[in-house]
Scaffold this motif. Structure first.
Motif, PDB file in Angstrom:
ATOM      1  N   LYS A 198       0.397  -1.214   0.136  1.00 22.76           N
ATOM      2  CA  LYS A 198       0.233   0.041  -0.015  1.00 22.76           C
ATOM      3  C   LYS A 198       0.633   1.234  -0.159  1.00 22.76           C
ATOM      4  CE  LYS A 198      -4.665  -1.370   1.695  1.00 22.76           C
ATOM      5  NZ  LYS A 198      -5.744  -0.845   2.619  1.00 22.76           N
ATOM      6  N   ILE A 199       0.200   1.772  -0.828  1.00 22.36           N
ATOM      7  CA  ILE A 199       1.247   3.260  -1.075  1.00 22.36           C
ATOM      8  C   ILE A 199       0.377   4.480  -1.469  1.00 22.36           C
ATOM      9  CG2 ILE A 199       3.666   4.754  -2.450  1.00 22.36           C
ATOM     10  CD1 ILE A 199       4.163   2.391  -3.349  1.00 22.36           C
ATOM     11  N   GLY A 200       0.399   5.185  -0.106  1.00 24.95           N
ATOM     12  CA  GLY A 200      -0.732   6.531  -0.403  1.00 24.95           C
ATOM     13  C   GLY A 200      -2.501   6.277  -0.561  1.00 24.95           C
ATOM     14  N   GLY A 201      -2.717   4.890   0.460  1.00 25.24           N
ATOM     15  CA  GLY A 201      -3.817   4.582   0.239  1.00 25.24           C
ATOM     16  C   GLY A 201      -3.904   3.553  -0.291  1.00 25.24           C
ATOM     17  N   ARG A 202      -3.439   3.449  -2.313  1.00 24.37           N
ATOM     18  CA  ARG A 202      -3.351   2.872  -2.594  1.00 24.37           C
ATOM     19  C   ARG A 202      -2.898   1.121  -2.544  1.00 24.37           C
ATOM     20  NH1 ARG A 202      -4.749   6.646  -7.691  1.00 24.37           N
ATOM     21  NH2 ARG A 202      -6.832   7.443  -7.097  1.00 24.37           N
ATOM     22  N   LYS A 203      -3.271   0.020  -3.397  1.00 25.74           N
ATOM     23  CA  LYS A 203      -2.097  -0.848  -3.344  1.00 25.74           C
ATOM     24  C   LYS A 203      -1.546  -1.347  -4.251  1.00 25.74           C
ATOM     25  CE  LYS A 203      -2.245  -5.586  -0.974  1.00 25.74           C
ATOM     26  NZ  LYS A 203      -3.136  -6.422  -0.251  1.00 25.74           N
ATOM     27  N   TYR A 204      -0.216  -1.919  -4.613  1.00 23.24           N
ATOM     28  CA  TYR A 204       0.353  -2.409  -5.901  1.00 23.24           C
ATOM     29  C   TYR A 204       0.623  -2.976  -5.940  1.00 23.24           C
ATOM     30  CZ  TYR A 204       0.264   3.237  -6.250  1.00 23.24           C
ATOM     31  OH  TYR A 204      -0.712   4.171  -7.111  1.00 23.24           O
ATOM     32  N   TYR A 205       1.196  -4.152  -6.957  1.00 26.79           N
ATOM     33  CA  TYR A 205       1.322  -5.137  -6.913  1.00 26.79           C
ATOM     34  C   TYR A 205       2.855  -6.107  -7.926  1.00 26.79           C
ATOM     35  CZ  TYR A 205      -3.173  -5.648  -6.033  1.00 26.79           C
ATOM     36  OH  TYR A 205      -4.644  -6.302  -4.801  1.00 26.79           O
ATOM     37  N   TYR A 206       3.433  -6.270  -6.817  1.00 26.56           N
ATOM     38  CA  TYR A 206       5.640  -6.838  -7.697  1.00 26.56           C
ATOM     39  C   TYR A 206       5.354  -8.052  -7.738  1.00 26.56           C
ATOM     40  CZ  TYR A 206       5.571  -1.990  -5.876  1.00 26.56           C
ATOM     41  OH  TYR A 206       5.822  -0.667  -5.507  1.00 26.56           O
ATOM     42  N   TYR A 246       7.228  -5.148 -11.645  1.00 25.63           N
ATOM     43  CA  TYR A 246       5.949  -4.606 -11.521  1.00 25.63           C
ATOM     44  C   TYR A 246       4.880  -4.610 -11.897  1.00 25.63           C
ATOM     45  CZ  TYR A 246       4.201   0.189 -10.533  1.00 25.63           C
ATOM     46  OH  TYR A 246       3.222   1.017  -9.882  1.00 25.63           O
ATOM     47  N   TYR A 247       3.841  -4.180 -11.161  1.00 27.86           N
ATOM     48  CA  TYR A 247       2.338  -4.605 -11.823  1.00 27.86           C
ATOM     49  C   TYR A 247       1.690  -3.097 -12.258  1.00 27.86           C
ATOM     50  CZ  TYR A 247       3.602  -9.324 -13.101  1.00 27.86           C
ATOM     51  OH  TYR A 247       4.029 -10.305 -12.944  1.00 27.86           O
ATOM     52  N   GLY A 248       2.130  -2.474 -11.186  1.00 29.83           N
ATOM     53  CA  GLY A 248       1.022  -1.619 -10.989  1.00 29.83           C
ATOM     54  C   GLY A 248      -0.080  -1.832 -10.631  1.00 29.83           C
TER      55      GLY A 248
END
Length: 535
Positions: free
Chosen positions: A8-16, A34-36
């Motif tokens: 979670k970065i800035g309240g949004r989840k990013y996938y790796y 990295y998948y955004g």
């Protein structure tokens, strides 16, 4: 072992996609992909986002279209069939690059050819070093295609083979051909082919050469071109050019269409000898033409008519005994041309009269010199020291009687409308000369050696053939555009040459509008890239 995780970065989840490893006794994670914000576990088709760096932007669309046309006619292999083989860059490929450079670059020259080729995708596609193209290789190319001193002449074999190859794309064989000649002027005074002559570019103070061309009458494909001295009369070139369809192309029967510049008794008898059909415009200095035009009243009698915009052309078919043989003559009349001819003549007569009136002290010699261009329409007399003039109305009326009247001659029994339409379809060859001079930069000529001038014109000939093939391929795919529009659109299509963090190079075609995307898709230009691309 790798696995997918989210952060979670800035309240949004990013996938790796990560893998674990030990460092200083502690477990750490190394990011692999990295998948955004897309979770590949829920969306199996998700691809990783890779950070790329743009290496260069390369020219693509216009040269890719031209190379597509060259592949369709097998240009490079046809040229290589006749010229010596060598390692590295073949002469066939170098000739194609020279042709593309002439057509697509604003100011083409052998000095900047290598630099220009380096800005395109061709070195990447065909895996060659553009710096190997030098002034020396260009000289070698010209010498191996045509060298009169060593009796090397591959121009006409290459031209005929390329024509036959292109013809298979257009359709069945055609036996109607146009023949015409044009001139282009020189910058310089050293070429043995350059002479003063009737300059069709209006450059009266420049030396020139003449270029003759035979063209397919139905498809507008150039067959063969030949360079003549700048002072040769048009009519004296026919016997050489008839040689090519008769001997090289093995044409037993065909029809040649020529304008009135080639009208002569020798040429008509030559056509009788070859047993070729012909349609030729007739000059007004023949006695039978003068009688036919002067003794015909188009306001009476029955005439065939053809609508040409707002103009209505009247035609009549006559059979005359000309040059010892019965031949068909078509007399036609254009009211619009008649009005234009009368208007131009009246304007010039009035202009000369105004100039004579404005003169103070006028001598007979000076008045005659001023009226020289239209001397037949003016009567100039001297009474003592005074010089007077008046319009010769008899000659003016005689000229008006012939205004708008022209004659064609043929040996083939065709209807007058068909003869007229076939003759005036020769606009295709005038279009070809215009493209060769403007788009292929045939005008002016800067080369000095006769052999190099001849190869230069041959290059322009090949350039126009590839233009016609490119137009045809586009029109087959329902892209209803001619070369001017095609080149304007494809010139803007570029490719991005990029590199990712792993050092892998990728290319992306960048069209700017729907028409450019259509050109890339329907002509399959993306196949020319050596690596998988995205659009």
């Amino acid at each position: 072992m790798s696995f997918i995780c989210g952060k979670k970065i800035g309240g949004r989840k990013y996938y790796y996609k990560v893998e674990s490893y030990l460092k200083d006794g502690k477990v750490r994670q190394r990011i692999l992909e990295y998948y955004g914000r897309n979770d590949p576990r829920k969306k199996p088709g998700t691809t990783p986002i890779v950070k790329t760096t743009t290496i260069a932007t390369r020219r693509f669309g216009d040269i890719a279209l031209l190379y597509h046309a060259a592949e369709k006619v097998d240009m490079i292999n046809i040229v290589n069939r006749y010229v010596p083989k060598r390692q590295g860059l073949s002469l066939g490929l170098e000739l194609f690059l020279t042709v593309a450079h002439r057509l697509l670059e604003d100011k083409p020259s052998s000095h900047n050819l290598s630099r220009w080729v380096g800005t395109t995708h061709m070195p990447i596609l065909l895996n060659f070093d553009s710096s190997r193209i030098t002034d020396n290789t260009q000289q070698y190319l010209m010498d191996k295609i045509y060298d009169e001193e060593r009796n090397l002449d591959h121009l006409y074999r290459i031209s005929i083979d390329l024509y036959n190859s292109a013809l298979r794309l257009f359709g069945k064989e055609e036996n109607v051909f146009f023949y015409d000649i044009t001139s282009t002027y020189f910058e310089g005074k050293c070429c043995p082919l350059a002479f003063f002559g009737h300059n069709k570019d209006g450059k009266l103070d420049k030396l020139q050469i003449n270029i003759a061309m035979i063209m397919n009458g139905r498809y507008g494909l150039p067959v063969v071109s030949k360079v003549f001295r700048g002072n040769i009369n048009d009519a004296r070139t026919v016997h050489e050019m008839v040689y090519y369809p008769k001997v090289i192309m093995k044409k037993e029967k065909c029809m040649l269409i020529m304008d009135r510049g080639f009208d002569s008794e020798d040429n008509i008898r030559l056509m009788d000898t070859t047993k070729y059909d012909y349609i030729i415009g007739l000059r007004s200095n023949h006695t039978f033409v003068k009688k036919l035009k002067g003794g015909t009243d188009f306001s009476t009698g029955t005439w065939d008519t053809i609508k040409n915009g707002e103009d209505e052309i009247k035609l009549r078919k006559e059979v005359k005994n000309v040059f010892g043989k019965r031949r068909i003559v078509i007399l036609y009349y254009s009211p619009k041309v008649a009005r234009d001819q009368k208007g131009r003549r009246d304007f010039r007569i009035n202009n000369i009269i105004e100039r004579l009136d404005d003169q103070g002290e006028l001598t007979m010699k000076k008045a005659t010199e001023m009226a020289k261009p239209l001397r037949r329409y003016l009567v100039i007399e001297q009474n003592g020291k005074e010089v007077s003039w008046r319009i010769n109305q008899v000659e003016v009326n005689r000229a008006e009687k012939n205004d708008g009247k022209f004659c064609l001659m043929t040996n083939k029994n065709m209807g007058p409308k068909e003869i007229f339409a076939t003759y005036f379809s020769k606009d295709k060859i005038e279009k070809g000369f215009r493209h060769m001079k403007q788009d292929a930069n045939m005008r002016p000529v800067f080369k000095r050696l006769a052999d190099h001038v001849i190869v230069d014109v041959f290059t322009c000939h090949i350039t126009y053939l590839l233009m016609r093939v490119a137009e045809h391929l586009a029109q087959q795919e329902k892209i209803d555009k001619f070369w001017d529009d095609l080149s304007s659109e494809t010139r803007e299509i570029r490719i991005l040459d990029t590199k990712d963090v792993h050092g892998k190079r990728k290319f992306q075609i960048v069209p700017n509008n729907n028409l450019q995307r259509t050109i890339v898709d329907k002509l399959e230009l993306s196949k020319q890239l050596p690596i998988n691309t995205t659009i």
